[in-house]
Design a protein around this motif. Structure first.
Motif, mmCIF file in Angstrom:
data_model
loop_
_atom_site.group_PDB
_atom_site.id
_atom_site.type_symbol
_atom_site.label_atom_id
_atom_site.label_comp_id
_atom_site.label_asym_id
_atom_site.label_seq_id
_atom_site.Cartn_x
_atom_site.Cartn_y
_atom_site.Cartn_z
ATOM 1 N N HIS A 299 65.577 -39.929 5.701
ATOM 2 C CA HIS A 299 64.510 -38.980 5.356
ATOM 3 C C HIS A 299 64.695 -38.476 3.925
ATOM 4 N N GLN B 164 61.943 -41.903 3.399
ATOM 5 C CA GLN B 164 61.303 -42.562 4.537
ATOM 6 C C GLN B 164 60.506 -41.537 5.349
ATOM 7 N N THR B 165 59.423 -41.984 5.953
ATOM 8 C CA THR B 165 58.657 -41.102 6.834
ATOM 9 C C THR B 165 59.421 -40.921 8.135
ATOM 10 N N GLN C 268 59.113 -44.183 10.112
ATOM 11 C CA GLN C 268 59.981 -45.225 9.563
ATOM 12 C C GLN C 268 61.445 -44.939 9.881
ATOM 13 N N THR C 269 61.828 -43.686 9.729
ATOM 14 C CA THR C 269 63.207 -43.283 9.991
ATOM 15 C C THR C 269 63.574 -43.550 11.441
ATOM 16 N N GLU D 77 62.218 -45.641 13.554
ATOM 17 C CA GLU D 77 62.254 -47.076 13.825
ATOM 18 C C GLU D 77 63.523 -47.709 13.269
ATOM 19 N N MET D 78 63.925 -47.300 12.074
ATOM 20 C CA MET D 78 65.126 -47.866 11.448
ATOM 21 C C MET D 78 66.398 -47.480 12.208
ATOM 22 N N ARG E 280 60.588 -41.023 17.738
ATOM 23 C CA ARG E 280 60.072 -40.194 16.649
ATOM 24 C C ARG E 280 60.339 -38.719 16.934
#
Length: 70
Positions: A11, A15-16, A19-20, A22-23, A28
């Motif tokens: 973050h 990264q959103t 995205q964070t 998922e990575m 979420r």
């Protein structure tokens, strides 16, 4: 704590939340929960990086451990 640190670092790197999560392989909502504390306390990445696991746990749990021994 590795996953928490990874969420906060990604973050911080721009990264959103989606995205964070998922990575890191987390939901979420989990990423949002940790980031909410991070933002609420106006912490910078280097603040978190300097914390040990106990300090980070206390921050995330509001000073109260959920794991009791004895």
């Amino acid at each position: 704590m590795i996953k928490v640190r990874q969420i906060l670092r990604l973050h911080h790197d721009g990264q959103t939340k989606l995205q964070t999560s998922e990575m890191c392989g987390s939901s979420r909502n989990t990423a949002k929960k940790y980031l909410r504390v991070f933002e609420r306390d106006q912490l910078q990445w280097w603040d978190v990086e300097a914390m040990n696991d106990y300090q980070l746990t206390q921050l995330l749990l509001g000073g109260e451990s959920r794991h009791r021994t004895g």
